[in-house]
Design a protein around this motif. Structure first.
Motif, mmCIF file in Angstrom:
data_model
loop_
_atom_site.group_PDB
_atom_site.id
_atom_site.type_symbol
_atom_site.label_atom_id
_atom_site.label_comp_id
_atom_site.label_asym_id
_atom_site.label_seq_id
_atom_site.Cartn_x
_atom_site.Cartn_y
_atom_site.Cartn_z
ATOM 1 N N ALA A 76 -13.083 -1.788 16.097
ATOM 2 C CA ALA A 76 -12.272 -2.589 17.017
ATOM 3 C C ALA A 76 -10.788 -2.424 16.718
ATOM 4 C CB ALA A 76 -12.669 -4.065 16.930
ATOM 5 N N MET A 77 -10.414 -2.435 15.443
ATOM 6 C CA MET A 77 -9.010 -2.261 15.084
ATOM 7 C C MET A 77 -8.543 -0.837 15.387
ATOM 8 S SD MET A 77 -7.799 -5.144 14.047
ATOM 9 C CE MET A 77 -8.839 -5.861 15.329
ATOM 10 N N GLN A 78 -9.405 0.140 15.130
ATOM 11 C CA GLN A 78 -9.060 1.523 15.472
ATOM 12 C C GLN A 78 -8.812 1.661 16.966
ATOM 13 O OE1 GLN A 78 -12.203 4.393 15.746
ATOM 14 N NE2 GLN A 78 -10.971 6.020 14.798
ATOM 15 N N ARG A 79 -9.665 1.055 17.765
ATOM 16 C CA ARG A 79 -9.520 1.147 19.217
ATOM 17 C C ARG A 79 -8.232 0.474 19.681
ATOM 18 N NH1 ARG A 79 -14.153 -0.200 20.133
ATOM 19 N NH2 ARG A 79 -13.930 -2.467 20.406
ATOM 20 N N ALA A 80 -7.942 -0.707 19.158
ATOM 21 C CA ALA A 80 -6.729 -1.417 19.554
ATOM 22 C C ALA A 80 -5.477 -0.623 19.199
ATOM 23 C CB ALA A 80 -6.690 -2.792 18.897
#
Length: 217
Positions: A76-80
Motif C-alpha cells: 500500500a505504501m509502495q503504491r501510494a
C-alpha cells in the motif's frame, strides 16, 4: 565485458525510517535493484530488505549516481508513493559538476529515446523521443578547472535524462563514461551526479517531508 564491483556493505544507516518509509543514501557504483546473475545480486534494494523485509522499491537511480532513494514499507505504501511520483508530486534535486561555464538558470527540453544498438545508452531523438524536461541552476564556477557545479531539477524521469540534457547543451557531466568526451570522462574518478534533496507528502500523515544529503564531491 562489464564487471560489477559494488562498494562494500558497511551496514545500512537510513537517512529516515518509520512504519511507512525507508529513505537511504545510495552509494555510487551500487545497482538500485538486483541485476541478472548471481554476481549482480547486491543492490540498494537487497541491502534495505535485509534490514526491512517489507521495503519495496519505488524509484531508481542509475548505478553510477549516488543519493537519496525512498522505499515504501508494504504494497500500500509502495503504491501510494509510486502514484505520487507518477503525478509529479515529488520534488527531486540533483547536484552535478559539468564541463565548461554554465551561467544562470534555464531548462532543457530535449526528447529522449533508447539507443537500441548501444543499450543501455539513450539518445536525443527529436522525431520519436519521449518529452523530457530538466530545470537547471548554476551554483558555482571554478575558473581554474573550467567546471561548473549545477543544481538539476528533473520534471520527467527518463533514463539518463540528466546526463543527456547536460551533454546536449554542451556541458557533459564529469566522469560520465557514456556521454562525455574522453578527457571529461577522465576528469573525475566517478560520475559527479548526486541526488541531494527529496521532498514529498508522507503517504500516511500527508505531512511535507524534506530530506537533504550533501554530495560527497
Amino acid at each position: 565485458m562489464f564487471r560489477y564491483l559494488p562498494p562494500p556493505d558497511t551496514g545500512l544507516v537510513p537517512v529516515f525510517v518509520d512504519a511507512c518509509l525507508v529513505v537511504v543514501d545510495k552509494p555510487h557504483g551500487l545497482l538500485s535493484v538486483p541485476g541478472r546473475g548471481e554476481d549482480r545480486a547486491d543492490s540498494m534494494a537487497s541491502r534495505v530488505q535485509a534490514r526491512h523485509e517489507d521495503a519495496l522499491i519505488v524509484h531508481r537511480l542509475d548505478m553510477d549516481t549516488s543519493g537519496l532513494m525512498v522505499f515504501g514499507r508494504g504494497a500500500a505504501m509502495q503504491r501510494a508513493l509510486s502514484m505520487a511520483f507518477e503525478a509529479r508530486q515529488v520534488e527531486k534535486r540533483y547536484v552535478a559538476v559539468v564541463a565548461g561555464r554554465l551561467e544562470g538558470e534555464g531548462e532543457v527540453a530535449l526528447p529522449l529515446n533508447a539507443d537500441w544498438p548501444n543499450r543501455p545508452r539513450q539518445k536525443v531523438d527529436i522525431e520519436h523521443g519521449k518529452p523530457s524536461l530538466t530545470h537547471y541552476r548554476a551554483l558555482d564556477y571554478d575558473a581554474a578547472r573550467d567546471i561548473t557545479r549545477v543544481a538539476l531539477m528533473p520534471v520527467t524521469g527518463r533514463s539518463h535524462q540528466l546526463r543527456l540534457h547536460m551533454q546536449g547543451i554542451g556541458h557533459p557531466i564529469l566522469g560520465d563514461e557514456f556521454y562525455a568526451p574522453p578527457a571529461i570522462h577522465a576528469g573525475a574518478p566517478r560520475l559527479l551526479l548526486h541526488a541531494d534533496t527529496l521532498a514529498l507528502r508522507h503517504p500516511a500523515s500527508n505531512a511535507l517531508m524534506v530530506w537533504y544529503c550533501p554530495a560527497p564531491f
